[in-house]
Design a protein around this motif. Sequence first.
Motif, PDB file in Angstrom:
ATOM      1  N   UNK A  71       0.861  -1.486  -0.075  1.00 54.25           N
ATOM      2  CA  UNK A  71       0.158   0.317  -0.280  1.00 54.25           C
ATOM      3  C   UNK A  71       0.830   1.361  -0.089  1.00 54.25           C
ATOM      4  N   UNK A  72       0.527   2.211  -0.671  1.00 52.02           N
ATOM      5  CA  UNK A  72       1.488   3.194  -0.528  1.00 52.02           C
ATOM      6  C   UNK A  72       0.814   4.568   0.409  1.00 52.02           C
ATOM      7  N   UNK A  73      -0.028   3.651   0.659  1.00 53.56           N
ATOM      8  CA  UNK A  73      -0.731   4.890   1.592  1.00 53.56           C
ATOM      9  C   UNK A  73      -0.126   5.315   3.138  1.00 53.56           C
ATOM     10  N   UNK A  74       0.467   6.185   3.372  1.00 55.86           N
ATOM     11  CA  UNK A  74       1.046   6.204   5.025  1.00 55.86           C
ATOM     12  C   UNK A  74       0.392   5.510   6.207  1.00 55.86           C
ATOM     13  N   UNK A  75       1.289   5.393   6.922  1.00 54.78           N
ATOM     14  CA  UNK A  75       0.599   4.798   8.089  1.00 54.78           C
ATOM     15  C   UNK A  75       0.397   5.774   9.238  1.00 54.78           C
ATOM     16  N   UNK A  76      -0.889   6.279  10.364  1.00 57.96           N
ATOM     17  CA  UNK A  76      -1.025   7.525  10.991  1.00 57.96           C
ATOM     18  C   UNK A  76      -2.366   7.888  10.731  1.00 57.96           C
ATOM     19  N   UNK A  77      -2.496   9.209  10.852  1.00 56.44           N
ATOM     20  CA  UNK A  77      -3.814   9.832  11.303  1.00 56.44           C
ATOM     21  C   UNK A  77      -4.389  10.510  10.364  1.00 56.44           C
ATOM     22  N   UNK A  78      -5.185  10.304   9.269  1.00 58.58           N
ATOM     23  CA  UNK A  78      -5.477  10.904   8.104  1.00 58.58           C
ATOM     24  C   UNK A  78      -5.950  12.714   7.961  1.00 58.58           C
ATOM     25  N   UNK A  79      -5.297  13.661   7.115  1.00 65.42           N
ATOM     26  CA  UNK A  79      -5.925  14.906   7.625  1.00 65.42           C
ATOM     27  C   UNK A  79      -7.356  14.858   7.685  1.00 65.42           C
ATOM     28  N   UNK A  80      -7.399  15.716   8.638  1.00 66.91           N
ATOM     29  CA  UNK A  80      -8.963  16.465   9.198  1.00 66.91           C
ATOM     30  C   UNK A  80      -9.426  17.825   8.822  1.00 66.91           C
TER      31      UNK A  80
END
Length: 409
Positions: free
Chosen positions: A72-81
């Motif tokens: 998956x190319x998406x970084x782990x962590x919280x998504x922008x709010x």
Amino acid sequence: MTRDAFEALERLAGGLGTAFLALAALVSWVLVGAACAVGVGLLLLPAMLALTRAVAERERGRLNRWGLEVVSPYPLGEAPVGWTARLRAARADPATLRDLSWLAVHGTVGLFLGLIAVILPMITLREATFPLWWRLLPPDMWVTSFGVPVTTWPAMLAVALGAVIVQVIVIVLGPRMARSQARSGIRLLGPHPSIDLSQRVARLTATRAGALRAHAAELRRIERSLHDGAQNRLVAVVVMVAAVRRALARDPALVELALDRAQSAAEQALAELRGVVRGILPPILEDRGLDGALSALAAGSAVPCGLAVGELGQLPLSAETTAYFTVAEALTNVAKHSGAQRAHVTLSRDGDLLRVVVTDDGMGGAVEGGGGTGLAGIRRRVEAHDGVVTLTSPQGGPTRIEVELPCGS
């Protein structure tokens, strides 16, 4: 071939599910795009991005289950709010456009391939068995699945024969169709090359370290072979020649015996030198090519072995050598450990990928590090060339070793 056909059908059917999801997401994007023209659909963009990512993640999971590594190319962590922050993040991320491109390809081409794989066998089964029961139907239902009326036995038999031919074509082309269906996911759903090269660097570091270890081990093997074998034989030849010199002066009757022993030692040294050379680069590859070299391996196998070699074209010497030693080691393992009655080797080429498959009908249960070095040696040799090894060996068999080697010039 039957096993490959069923596996391809399973992959295509699984891809059909994600293709329907991709098509639904694609249609939703069209509707939201139309709604955005009047300003209504703008609020739905974050939800559509989340939907697209969810469908893409489902396809990544499917490909990973089949052994095709798609990270998956998406970084782990919280998504922008917030609406604005999420849209800005999606616009700056190359993975967003790649996911949308995958939706377009998989929702159309992938869907088409999946439908062919699932629906066409059912249609051909009906057409192939139609001569057995068409007389039980009313005359107005004497038509094929495509609405062509059939009223005579010759026409009916021609329809059945055509259905069988079409089904054979689908079986033969099934693995290629499965690879074509998965190709868009492999190319578009992984990390963009400019964003994340860490995994690739780590893999290259590991494979290069393995290649260096294999190279060092090979040098030690060659040194031992030369030191313990050929060198000792040649020393013995020197000693015997010196003995011949002394015998000429003191007892000429012993010359013939000493010469025979010297000749025997020289022949043994030559044989051992040839063995060392064959271990570095088998001369049969140069003389007969990969096809001929593998034919010799199959003919000399302790377990009866079949061989099927497709059109390979021009291959790099490194790929030929790796394929040769892979088959040689695999057949040695079959003879020593599998208890098989039959083995089979298949070679094929798909673009810049050389595929080697070795199967046997033995008791299975083969694992790397299970008391031998054969499978681990195959993996080290293959991964040193950026290849992939897949081992399938359930208890009770059969065992299947599949090797994929890059063979581009």
